[in-house]
Design a protein around this motif. Structure first.
Motif, PDB file in Angstrom:
ATOM      1  N   MET A 284      67.628  12.007  37.067  1.00  0.00           N
ATOM      2  CA  MET A 284      66.702  12.531  36.041  1.00  0.00           C
ATOM      3  C   MET A 284      66.595  11.229  34.872  1.00  0.00           C
ATOM      4  O   MET A 284      65.396  11.266  34.840  1.00  0.00           O
ATOM      5  N   GLU A 285      67.587  10.551  34.822  1.00  0.00           N
ATOM      6  CA  GLU A 285      67.161   9.174  33.870  1.00  0.00           C
ATOM      7  C   GLU A 285      66.516   8.341  34.788  1.00  0.00           C
ATOM      8  O   GLU A 285      65.743   7.424  33.979  1.00  0.00           O
ATOM      9  N   THR A 286      66.708   8.286  36.179  1.00  0.00           N
ATOM     10  CA  THR A 286      65.904   7.173  36.944  1.00  0.00           C
ATOM     11  C   THR A 286      64.511   7.697  36.938  1.00  0.00           C
ATOM     12  O   THR A 286      63.617   6.639  36.974  1.00  0.00           O
ATOM     13  N   MET A 287      64.307   8.986  37.228  1.00  0.00           N
ATOM     14  CA  MET A 287      62.924   9.341  37.089  1.00  0.00           C
ATOM     15  C   MET A 287      62.198   9.204  35.891  1.00  0.00           C
ATOM     16  O   MET A 287      61.151   8.605  35.877  1.00  0.00           O
ATOM     17  N   LEU A 288      62.760   9.409  34.857  1.00  0.00           N
ATOM     18  CA  LEU A 288      62.269   9.344  33.476  1.00  0.00           C
ATOM     19  C   LEU A 288      62.044   7.748  33.472  1.00  0.00           C
ATOM     20  O   LEU A 288      60.538   7.362  32.786  1.00  0.00           O
TER      21      LEU A 288
END
Length: 415
Positions: free
Chosen positions: A261-265
């Motif tokens: 999730m953090e990588t995507m954001l």
């Protein structure tokens, strides 16, 4: 000579006594208590309005009076539970002897047809061939018979049960084996002819002995499987699309979910994208991490500016469906692709396992009702799964060429 005969007779007597004691040990008060546990689990909790005691009482009577085997009892109990058509009410069979006879192959569903995907090298010539009959009857009819022993809530969920390890004990109960215990399978060969093979069971499939069909090149659809991660993030700058893929939600993989999730954001804030795809087609459930829902909520205003798509299938269950409901509540512009989810919108969840020691199984039963208020608003029938806005299925041709049919459909839809 008399001593030899006496010795043999003594051995046979001991074997007979041992065998009888094992059977008597199974057909005992313990068996009765196992069935009574099942009666309580279904009849005293959230399923009590659906409870039908008669089949369980018949099974209890036969266990005590007819000396039926453990296998027969387990198969009959599986069918009794499957009749409720509740995915979260099922039987986990824990004794290895039950799995001593399995099919030496795996099937894979493309669109509405099954194909031989992985198999023992003995059947290599049929790899990639369409399966037209199983047990001497059309595949769909055979699947209906096999599904009598496994719970399902939607038609989409029911059609995938031949993708699992095929157990010959269940195949026999479904009437799909021949008199010699072989499974007749008819393949449509490359030249258009149909060939029937009588397939014997195996105890296990060794990696060195198997072959099958593989893509010419891997696509982003395979990211989870190739990395052995339950969640993964893939970016396609050419198509300006980010893909958040999830196979399951469990506490043990929460860090992996958060990391993806953090990588995507971070990627969305760094580069130019216009579409986000949440790929839950293989998500069988688990326990949806609260921290993920918090992160989506915190970034709601930022994310709602993108084209948002979600992929569901007949393999999407439990926490995977709950996640879809949560996303739709945050983002009403979310577009659903794929097919109907395996779990119904109105369903029973929050499972609790209970041990059945004499049957050597665990029964898993639900403790609460899950209504999913958000996706209910777009549904005509809450007893069905979440239906897609755009129905699309992975094709065999695209799979072999390393192309994701559904990802391409999403790109075409928004462009």
């Amino acid at each position: 000579m008399k001593k030899v005969i006496l010795f043999i007779l003594s051995g046979l007597l001991l074997f007979s006594l041992f065998s009888c004691s094992k059977k008597d040990d199974f057909v005992s008060e313990k068996a009765k208590y196992d069935i009574r546990v099942v009666k309580l689990d279904i009849g005293e909790y959230v399923l009590k309005e659906l409870y039908n005691p008669e089949p369980l009482e018949e099974l209890e009577y036969d266990l005590l009076n007819k000396n039926i085997s453990r296998d027969e009892a387990v198969i009959r109990l599986s069918k009794i539970l499957a009749d409720y058509n509740i995915v979260h009410l099922n039987l986990n069979i824990n004794y290895p002897e039950f799995y001593a006879e399995i099919a030496p192959f795996f099937l894979k569903l493309f669109e509405d047809d099954y194909y031989l995907s992985i198999c023992h090298k003995k059947y290599e010539k049929y790899a990639g061939c369409k399966v037209v009959e199983i047990g001497g009857i059309p595949v769909k009819t055979a699947l209906e018979k096999y599904n009598e022993y496994f719970p399902f809530e939607t038609e989409s969920g029911a059609k995938y049960n031949f993708e699992t390890v095929l157990n010959y004990k269940f195949l026999k109960a479904a009437g799909l084996l021949d008199k010699k215990g072989r499974l007749p399978v008819s393949f449509e060969t490359q030249n258009g002819s149909v060939e029937t093979v009588l397939i014997k069971s195996v105890e296990k499939l060794e990696m060195k002995d198997i072959t099958g069909i593989r893509p010419a090149a891997y696509s982003s659809i395979d990211t989870n499987q190739r990395t052995n991660k339950m969640s993964a993030f893939v970016a396609d700058q050419q198509k300006k699309t980010c893909y958040y893929q999830s196979l399951s939600f469990h506490p043990f993989n929460e860090d992996n979910c958060v990391e993806s999730m953090e990588t995507m954001l971070k990627e969305l804030k760094t580069n130019d994208y216009d579409t986000i795809v949440f790929d839950l087609r293989y998500n069988g459930g688990g326990q949806f991490p609260i921290i993920i829902s918090q992160k989506f909520y915190e970034n709601k205003e930022f994310l709602q500016n993108y084209n948002l798509a979600i992929i569901l299938s007949g393999k999407t269950y439990s926490a995977g469906v709950i996640f879809a409901d949560y996303l739709y509540g945050l983002f009403p512009n979310l577009v659903f692709f794929g097919e109907e989810s395996g779990q119904a919108i109105f369903n029973y969840t929050n499972v609790l396992p209970e041990t059945l020691p004499n049957l050597k199984c665990n029964i898993v039963f639900p403790k609460q009702v899950e209504a999913m208020d958000n996706v209910s608003k777009r549904a005509d029938d809450v007893n069905r799964g979440i239906l897609p806005d755009v129905e699309v299925h992975q094709t065999l041709e695209d799979y072999l060429n390393g192309v994701d049919t559904i990802y391409n459909a999403i790109y075409d839809y928004f462009n």
